[in-house]
Design an enzyme around this catalytic site. Structure first.
Site, PDB file in Angstrom:
ATOM      1  N   CYS A 151       8.404  14.782  -4.559  1.00  0.00           N
ATOM      2  CA  CYS A 151       9.658  14.547  -5.282  1.00  0.00           C
ATOM      3  C   CYS A 151       9.395  14.130  -6.728  1.00  0.00           C
ATOM      4  CB  CYS A 151      10.531  13.491  -4.582  1.00  0.00           C
ATOM      5  SG  CYS A 151      11.016  13.983  -2.941  1.00  0.00           S
TER       6      CYS A 151
ATOM      7  N   GLN B 282       7.419   1.315  -4.280  1.00  0.00           N
ATOM      8  CA  GLN B 282       6.003   1.317  -3.918  1.00  0.00           C
ATOM      9  C   GLN B 282       5.346  -0.033  -4.214  1.00  0.00           C
ATOM     10  OE1 GLN B 282       4.607   3.882  -2.318  1.00  0.00           O
ATOM     11  NE2 GLN B 282       6.386   5.211  -2.518  1.00  0.00           N
TER      12      GLN B 282
ATOM     13  N   ASP C 283      12.116   0.577 -10.462  1.00  0.00           N
ATOM     14  CA  ASP C 283      12.007   1.133  -9.110  1.00  0.00           C
ATOM     15  C   ASP C 283      10.779   0.495  -8.469  1.00  0.00           C
ATOM     16  OD1 ASP C 283      11.249   2.619  -6.929  1.00  0.00           O
ATOM     17  OD2 ASP C 283      11.463   4.580  -7.896  1.00  0.00           O
TER      18      ASP C 283
ATOM     19  N   LYS D  45       9.989   1.495   3.894  1.00  0.00           N
ATOM     20  CA  LYS D  45       8.612   1.566   3.405  1.00  0.00           C
ATOM     21  C   LYS D  45       7.881   0.240   3.618  1.00  0.00           C
ATOM     22  CE  LYS D  45       8.798   5.161  -0.190  1.00  0.00           C
ATOM     23  NZ  LYS D  45       9.967   5.928   0.224  1.00  0.00           N
TER      24      LYS D  45
ATOM     25  N   HIS E 255      10.141   9.428  -9.650  1.00  0.00           N
ATOM     26  CA  HIS E 255      10.662  10.149  -8.494  1.00  0.00           C
ATOM     27  C   HIS E 255      11.960  10.816  -8.941  1.00  0.00           C
ATOM     28  CE1 HIS E 255      12.549  10.516  -4.482  1.00  0.00           C
ATOM     29  NE2 HIS E 255      11.339  10.362  -3.973  1.00  0.00           N
TER      30      HIS E 255
END
Lengths: 415, 151
Positions: free
Chosen positions: A365, A203, A200, A226, A123
């Protein structure tokens, strides 16, 4: 344990609404999740009964709101397997978490010529902060290449790690195309090469169990919105010694221990990194989101999403639509990113919207990744625990309408 | 197919024809005006090149990728602007933008821009208006940056 999505749906008020006269099929969960009533009520109830600024007063309300916000930090520590609650820093969002690493760790420990290794799959929030640091400090940034199937090139990754990067920062799961990276292997490789490792997990955290204690990484970034929680709450987890060694990010209230006009000393973790009045109301409302996910069970959630995503992928491919990312189910998340041949994702998104189907269209993104995969963008359907077969059916209807309207499959230029 | 009135209003037949048209796709070299535009929402890029001749836009070409709306709008723009002086070009851009952005009635479009009334339906999809105006904003930037042609 399996999920009864039909029953879960009743807990999410927004799922009952109509969009352009059609029942909402919300398939934009990789961008943000919807909120259960327990989260919405917690926010409202907090403001109605407990609100006062945290860590400041001795009055009852201040004590209540401080305790409630800190209780969520402890709950979150258990949820992600953080060794101590104070190793979890609340930020505004995951982008801020990554920028915090770049500022507070990068500025202190990186010097001119040092290498930061990222990947082509990231991202923008895991690319741009390093580019800014490169411009400011002269650090070098390299990227692990992505292969045509949307997975990382692990051989190239080994070679790049052999160059001795000071930091290896990568995503656990691609938000744009749903590739699940071999996270534990990448962490091991990064640590073996002597790098500080940042993952990261935006997700990952909403969909899969994680145990930061045993993962072996140094930093992890994600956001509450999220994972059924409110917006405005990001999280940075860091290894305690690293957080201790770092300088503060922002200066001001709450982050200090003692201030004189000449100098200041820093507050203890995590407050050293939480300058100013924090977003404590939303932090409190994040608590019921974690409870909800725990009650549903992350393993059951993942199994449920995998089934729906596989079904969606199959129906798209049957109709000649290109689905990006790896073909092996074990390397895929609940994200299904696709392109209708000859059609721009924006046109696809508009027709889907007329069918009440919310998908994200564009570059997600991730412009470098889109460039690598030679597409300007994609349409992306992403599943979560409250989606069910009716959403896949809505996706099928929307796709059929798109194909019919633009006469895809019919001879080009037959109009 | 039933219930497609909304779609047919957005994607009028004539737009689909322009979208598929390759008449003005590509680049002219050497270019007197060259402009590069990006729609940050979707990442679409467009490059517009223009050759002037005798004080007028002789040839306009657009390159890049984009949705039906942005590509059709670029194709229609090329058709509308070729053969015009810069003063005329600027007036036409202004008229088109006020139709898209300020909801100026389609009847107020100069008769030369009549074909562009096909983009009228886009106004009901606010997120798509940027697609329709991308080529126009891009050429405007190009004009502002390019030296005016010697008289």
């Amino acid at each position: 344990m399996t999920l009864d999505a039909r029953r879960l749906r009743e807990d999410f008020p927004i799922l009952a609404r109509l969009v352009r006269g059609k029942p909402l099929a919300y398939l934009d969960n990789a961008a943000t999740s919807q909120k259960p009533k327990s989260v919405i009520d917690a926010l409202s109830s907090f403001y109605s009964t407990n609100n006062a600024n945290v860590h400041r007063g001795v009055h009852t309300l201040s004590e209540e709101s401080t305790n409630m916000a800190e209780a969520v930090r402890a709950k979150l520590a258990a949820f992600v397997g953080a060794p101590k609650p104070e190793t979890l820093v609340f930020t505004r969002n995951a982008t801020e978490s990554l920028n915090l690493i770049a500022h507070a760790w990068g500025r202190k420990f990186l010097k001119k010529g040092d290498l930061v290794l990222s990947t082509e799959m990231e991202h923008h929030s895991n690319i741009v902060p390093w580019q800014l640091l490169a411009a400011e400090r002269g650090v070098r940034v390299k990227y692990v290449p992505v292969l045509a199937d949307g997975t990382l090139d692990l051989d190239a990754c080994r070679a790049l790690l052999a160059e001795g990067p000071k930091l290896f920062t990568f995503t656990a799961i691609s938000n744009a195309i749903g590739t699940v990276n071999p996270v534990l292997e990448l962490i091991r490789m990064g640590k073996a090469a002597g790098a500080t490792v940042s993952v990261d997990v935006c997700q990952w955290a909403p969909h899969r169990p994680m145990d930061l204690r045993t993962w072996g990484a140094d930093f992890a970034s994600f956001s509450a919105h999220k994972m059924l929680g409110p917006t405005g709450v990001g999280v940075l987890w860091g290894r305690e010694e690293l957080l201790e060694a770092m300088d503060p990010f922002l200066g001001g209230g709450d982050m200090i221990s003692r201030v004189t006009l000449e100098r200041s000393t820093w507050n203890a973790l995590p407050y050293k990194f939480e300058a100013g009045t924090p977003n404590y109301a939303d932090q409190v409302a994040f608590g019921p989101a974690l409870d909800y996910l725990s009650a549903a069970g992350l393993d059951a959630i993942r199994e449920h999403e995998d089934r729906l995503a596989a079904k969606a992928k199959a129906l798209l491919e049957e109709r000649g639509v290109t689905v990006l990312g790896p073909s092996e189910p074990s390397k895929r998340s609940g994200v299904v990113s696709f392109n209708v041949p000859g059609l721009h994702p924006h046109d696809v998104g508009t027709i889907f919207d007329l069918e009440g189907v919310a998908v994200r269209v564009g570059h997600h993104c991730c412009q470098p990744l889109m460039h690598k995969l030679q597409c300007g963008g994609t349409a992306r359907a992403s599943f979560y625990l409250y989606n069910d077969d009716s959403d896949v059916e809505a996706l099928r209807r929307a796709l059929q309408r798109t194909l019919d309207f633009f006469k895809i499959g019919a001879k080009a230029g037959a109009r | 197919m039933e219930g497609d009135a909304e779609l047919q209003d957005l994607y009028r037949e004539v737009l689909l024809d322009y979208f598929r048209s390759t008449t003005r796709k590509g680049k002219v070299e050497p270019a007197d005006v060259r402009a590069h535009g990006i729609n940050p929402v979707c990442g679409d890029e467009i490059e517009i090149t223009v050759q002037r001749e005798g004080g007028k836009f002789a040839k306009l070409r657009y390159a890049g990728h984009g949705c039906v709306i942005s590509q059709a709008s670029a194709a229609m723009m090329g058709e509308a602007l070729e053969g015009r002086t810069e003063t005329e070009v600027r007036a036409l851009i202004k008229a088109f933008k006020s139709m898209m952005l300020e909801n100026a009635p389609v009847s107020e479009l100069p008769s030369d821009l009549e074909a562009l009334s096909a983009l009228e339906g886009v106004r009901r999809f606010p997120l798509r208006v940027k697609c329709a105006t991308l080529a126009w904003n891009t050429i405007l930037q190009g004009l502002d940056a390019a030296p005016a042609e010697e008289a």
